[in-house]
Design a protein around this motif. Structure first.
Motif, mmCIF file in Angstrom:
data_model
loop_
_atom_site.group_PDB
_atom_site.id
_atom_site.type_symbol
_atom_site.label_atom_id
_atom_site.label_comp_id
_atom_site.label_asym_id
_atom_site.label_seq_id
_atom_site.Cartn_x
_atom_site.Cartn_y
_atom_site.Cartn_z
ATOM 1 N N ARG A 37 1.548 3.992 -3.594
ATOM 2 C CA ARG A 37 -0.074 3.849 -3.569
ATOM 3 C C ARG A 37 -1.014 4.071 -4.759
ATOM 4 O O ARG A 37 -1.670 3.739 -5.439
ATOM 5 N N ARG B 244 0.671 -1.825 -0.103
ATOM 6 C CA ARG B 244 0.198 -0.069 -0.049
ATOM 7 C C ARG B 244 0.700 1.184 -0.576
ATOM 8 O O ARG B 244 0.162 2.102 -0.202
ATOM 9 N N SER B 245 2.596 0.540 0.551
ATOM 10 C CA SER B 245 2.997 2.242 0.177
ATOM 11 C C SER B 245 3.130 2.825 -1.374
ATOM 12 O O SER B 245 3.438 3.965 -1.374
#
Length: 374
Positions: free
Chosen positions: A57, A54-55
């Motif tokens: 994005r 999830r980093s």
């Protein structure tokens, strides 16, 4: 679906964003209810988001939108009418990629998220696709069709001016009868020559002869031996048949042929492996070894078979277990779907892969086996 689609997907530039690829078996014989099909596809697709950090994005959002697009397609757009038995979906929302490819053959369920479209199953399907030539003939007309991968084209209508009969008797009628038969013979010889030229130019795999029994029998006698050996079926179709009707008949024959090959492959694996002839292996370990040695001609896998295993982080060797590679001694990493890895290896080696629905015989040997080239 054709080579142009595969080439276009292979050349697509996503600017570094991941591509979500989903293969789904849509065969109505296995999954007659649409709801079951949708649930299977959505369950697979949802796993895509978990494969992206999830980093990252932009990548994560793109894949999540891919999952939504895939779900919408399966629920609202996918049509299973006609010859559709498999579907391959390729999505990268952040780069504007969306491609839905339907197939007339079943595809094994598979989800892959990677830097480019996962094309191996599609490439193998195109590479190994068989073509059907259907010749509808009577004593003065003929129509020839070619079909493959659910597509069909009419190649050549043939019309010859064969004289009609009359009611006069005696010698005149006998002479006219011989004249008519000579024209019919030349007409059927023309059709046979056209089928030979087509076979030399387009190399169809199977020939279907359709029409009145006498005309079909006479045509068969005129065929070159190369062409005669490709005959798969003799059937009845009117000369007025639509391309869709001809395609439906060819697809039904293709399904029957596929079912027969599945049964024969399972029986041969069981018999040859059981007799230890060296022409087949059964079980995960021996099958993986044969794949690694590039000895496999046909890989046979029971539908739905699952197994975990390990892969060598250095040489790529696949095995059922072990913390160290038995080939090079390097550490191994877990493989959640060893069956899919085996199928993937077979496809890359251009092996025929038979996924069998009735795998009771195969189950006694672990649900997987292979017929060998040597």
């Amino acid at each position: 679906m054709d080579r142009d689609v595969v080439r276009r997907l292979a050349e697509w530039n996503t600017g570094g964003l991941p591509v979500t690829t989903l293969y789904l078996d849509c065969d109505g014989r296995r999954y007659p209810r649409r709801g079951d099909l949708v649930r299977r596809g959505e369950d697979l697709a949802r796993r895509a988001c978990d494969q992206i950090d999830r980093s990252e994005r932009d990548a994560w959002l793109s894949v999540c939108r891919d999952v939504q697009r895939i779900g919408d397609f399966l629920r609202e757009e996918l049509q299973r009418k006609g010859p559709i038995r498999g579907v391959a979906l390729f999505a990268c929302s952040g780069a504007g990629l969306w491609e839905a490819v339907t197939a007339s053959r079943s595809l094994r369920d598979r989800l892959v998220v990677g830097p480019r479209p996962h094309l191996v199953p599609l490439e193998a399907l195109v590479e190994m696709a068989e073509s059907f030539c259907t010749a509808i003939v009577d004593r003065e007309k003929a129509r020839i069709f070619l079909s493959s991968l659910g597509e069909i084209e009419e190649v050549s209508p043939i019309l010859d001016d064969v004289p009609g009969r009359h009611d006069q008797g005696g010698w005149a009628q006998a002479r006219l009868g011989r004249h008519i038969e000579d024209h019919v013979h030349r007409h059927l010889k023309r059709v046979a020559d056209a089928l030979l030229r087509l076979h030399q130019r387009r190399r169809y795999d199977h020939l279907v002869l359709a029409g009145p029994e006498q005309a079909v029998a006479e045509l068969e006698r005129e065929l070159h031996d190369y062409v005669r050996r490709t005959i798969l079926d003799r059937t009845s179709l009117p000369l007025t048949a639509s391309a869709e009707e001809v395609l439906d008949r060819a697809l039904a024959l293709e399904m029957d042929l596929e079912d027969r090959r599945e049964r024969e492959a399972v029986d041969r694996v069981a018999q040859e492996a059981g007799a230890d002839t060296g022409r087949a292996v059964a079980g995960m370990g021996p099958t993986l070894a044969a794949l690694e040695e590039n000895r496999v001609d046909t890989l046979v896998v029971r539908d739905g078979l699952q197994a975990t295993g390990v892969r060598c982080s250095s040489c790529g060797h696949l095995a059922l277990d072990g913390r160290r590679c038995e080939v090079c001694g390097s550490p191994t990493e877990d493989v959640p779907d060893l069956v899919e890895e085996a199928v993937e290896a077979g496809l890359r080696l251009r092996c025929r892969v038979e996924t069998v629905r009735d795998g009771a015989v195969l189950d006694r040997s672990g649900g997987i086996g292979a017929l060998l080239r040597f």
